[in-house]
Each structure stands twice: as C-alpha cells, then as structure tokens.
Design an enzyme around this catalytic site. Structure first.
Site, PDB file in Angstrom:
ATOM      1  N   CYS A   2      -4.266  -0.395  -3.779  1.00 10.81           N
ATOM      2  CA  CYS A   2      -5.206   0.476  -5.140  1.00 10.81           C
ATOM      3  C   CYS A   2      -3.841   0.742  -6.107  1.00 10.81           C
ATOM      4  O   CYS A   2      -3.290   1.991  -5.347  1.00 10.81           O
ATOM      5  CB  CYS A   2      -6.122   1.479  -5.003  1.00 10.81           C
ATOM      6  SG  CYS A   2      -6.859   1.806  -6.540  1.00 10.81           S
ATOM      7  N   GLU A 103      -5.736  -4.084 -11.128  1.00 14.85           N
ATOM      8  CA  GLU A 103      -5.418  -5.872  -9.600  1.00 14.85           C
ATOM      9  C   GLU A 103      -4.705  -6.139 -11.492  1.00 14.85           C
ATOM     10  O   GLU A 103      -4.938  -6.638 -12.107  1.00 14.85           O
ATOM     11  CB  GLU A 103      -6.583  -5.590  -8.670  1.00 14.85           C
ATOM     12  CG  GLU A 103      -6.956  -5.336  -7.738  1.00 14.85           C
ATOM     13  CD  GLU A 103      -6.028  -4.129  -7.605  1.00 14.85           C
ATOM     14  OE1 GLU A 103      -4.660  -5.146  -7.292  1.00 14.85           O
ATOM     15  OE2 GLU A 103      -5.835  -3.144  -6.436  1.00 14.85           O
TER      16      GLU A 103
END
Length: 222
Positions: A2, A103
């Site tokens: 992340c 993402e």
C-alpha cells in the site's frame, strides 16, 4: 503493498466513528504518499488520541531516520518476526485512518491507477504500527501499514492489500497491554470483496505532487 491512500472525510465524522480526541486542523487529502504526515489513532492513558505521524516506520534502535523510506509497509505473515516491526507489534499498534487507497495495474508500458473504497464510501481504519525515535532534532513518531494477501477484488489489480480492521477489532488492536501475537495475527485478514468497490482514476495520482480532488474522480469507462 500500500503506497498511496486518501482521507477526505471531515474531522467530526472521523471522531464519531473512531472515538478519539484530536487538536489541530485536518485538511482533506486526496493523494497521501510515504514520508508525509498521516492521521493515526493510539491509546494514551486509557484514552484514544489522534496523532499526526510520518509514514515510514523508524525503529527505536535505528541509527538515522532514512530507514523509514523502506518501512512504509509490514507484511502480516512476518510482522511478529522481523526486527524492524516485532517490538511495535507487541506494544505500539495504531489505527491509520483512511477512506480509500490506490493500486496500479500494469497494461503494457503503462501503469493504470485504481482507487479502492468501502462499498458505502465510509472511512475505515488500517492496521498500523508506530514507533518513537529519539533523533538529534528531538523525538520523531512514525508509522507503517500492515498488508496482507489481496481479496478477489484487489487481486485483479495487485496481489497485496492493506489490512482493514472492522470496528469490533479496534479496541483489542489498540490495547497496549495485549501482547498475544497469535491472537493479534488473526486480525490480519483480507477484507471481504463484497464490502468494497473499485474504480479507475486519473493518472494524476501517479505523482505525489498532485493532491487535488480530481485524483479521486472516476474516469470514463473504456
């Protein structure tokens, strides 16, 4: 991993959800990047307190703070084994408050960004660890986000995702007297796909210099 997330909700709404005391301003953030300040929730003297910490954990034993650039994430599978995270996992756990994360999917030479949120769009708490490092300029508080195997939704884009903690887990996660590693590791699961959504966003998010509302707007379907 992340490596970028968002927090656009107003402070009052966050305090109602996560029950913490906080003093100071909180501006909406549309493209939070490593090394920047992030809102965390910790327990101090039995009370939940909101604190701004630098994203990128610097262990208490580090010689300098540059190590933090490599410590933005901790893998759930080994978080209780790695020297950089083991101490914090036992004693210094926090909530890192967010309402979305990004993402990227590789499409040939391009990397296409997607934003992930809860299905209802509500803010959520990421499982985090924090440390206090005593440096030459004084104490520095830093944090890291724990990641786990991606659920089916996120796996279409990336094989890892941040750990989203359901509200019933917040109390135990924040309890500094609770140090049962095996029990705590049961919290580090993939969040259910059916309770999340994703959508493609603008390449604006590719640069951390861009922290504007256009970063979270959906692009037209192709």
């Amino acid at each position: 991993m992340c490596g970028r997330f968002t927090l656009t909700a107003d402070l009052e709404a966050l305090q109602a959800l996560f029950c913490f005391r906080y003093q100071g301003p909180l501006a909406p953030r549309f493209n939070i990047a490593p090394s920047q300040e992030v809102l965390t929730v910790v327990v101090e003297e039995g009370e939940r307190v909101g604190k701004m910490m630098r994203w990128g954990l610097v262990p208490f034993w580090a010689k300098d703070d540059r190590i933090g650039a490599k410590m933005i994430n901790a893998r759930s599978e080994t978080v209780d084994e790695k020297a950089s995270f083991r101490h914090a996992f036992k004693r210094r756990r926090c909530l890192i408050v967010a309402d979305g994360f990004y993402e990227w999917r590789k499409e040939g030479a391009k990397k296409v960004p997607y934003r992930f949120t809860l299905a209802a769009g509500a803010p959520f708490a990421l499982a985090g660890l924090w440390e206090r490092w005593d440096g030459p300029s004084g104490p520095l508080e830093t944090c890291t986000i724990i990641t786990t195997k991606a659920n089916e939704l996120v796996a279409a884009i990336h094989d890892r995702m941040p750990v989203i903690l359901p509200s019933e887990r917040h109390g135990d996660w924040l309890d500094p007297s609770l140090d049962d590693s095996e029990y705590l590791k049961t919290f580090l699961q993939s969040y259910p796909s059916e309770r999340m959504r994703m959508y493609e966003v603008s390449p604006l998010v590719n640069s951390p210099k861009n922290d504007v509302s256009a970063c979270i707007e959906p692009v037209n379907s192709r």
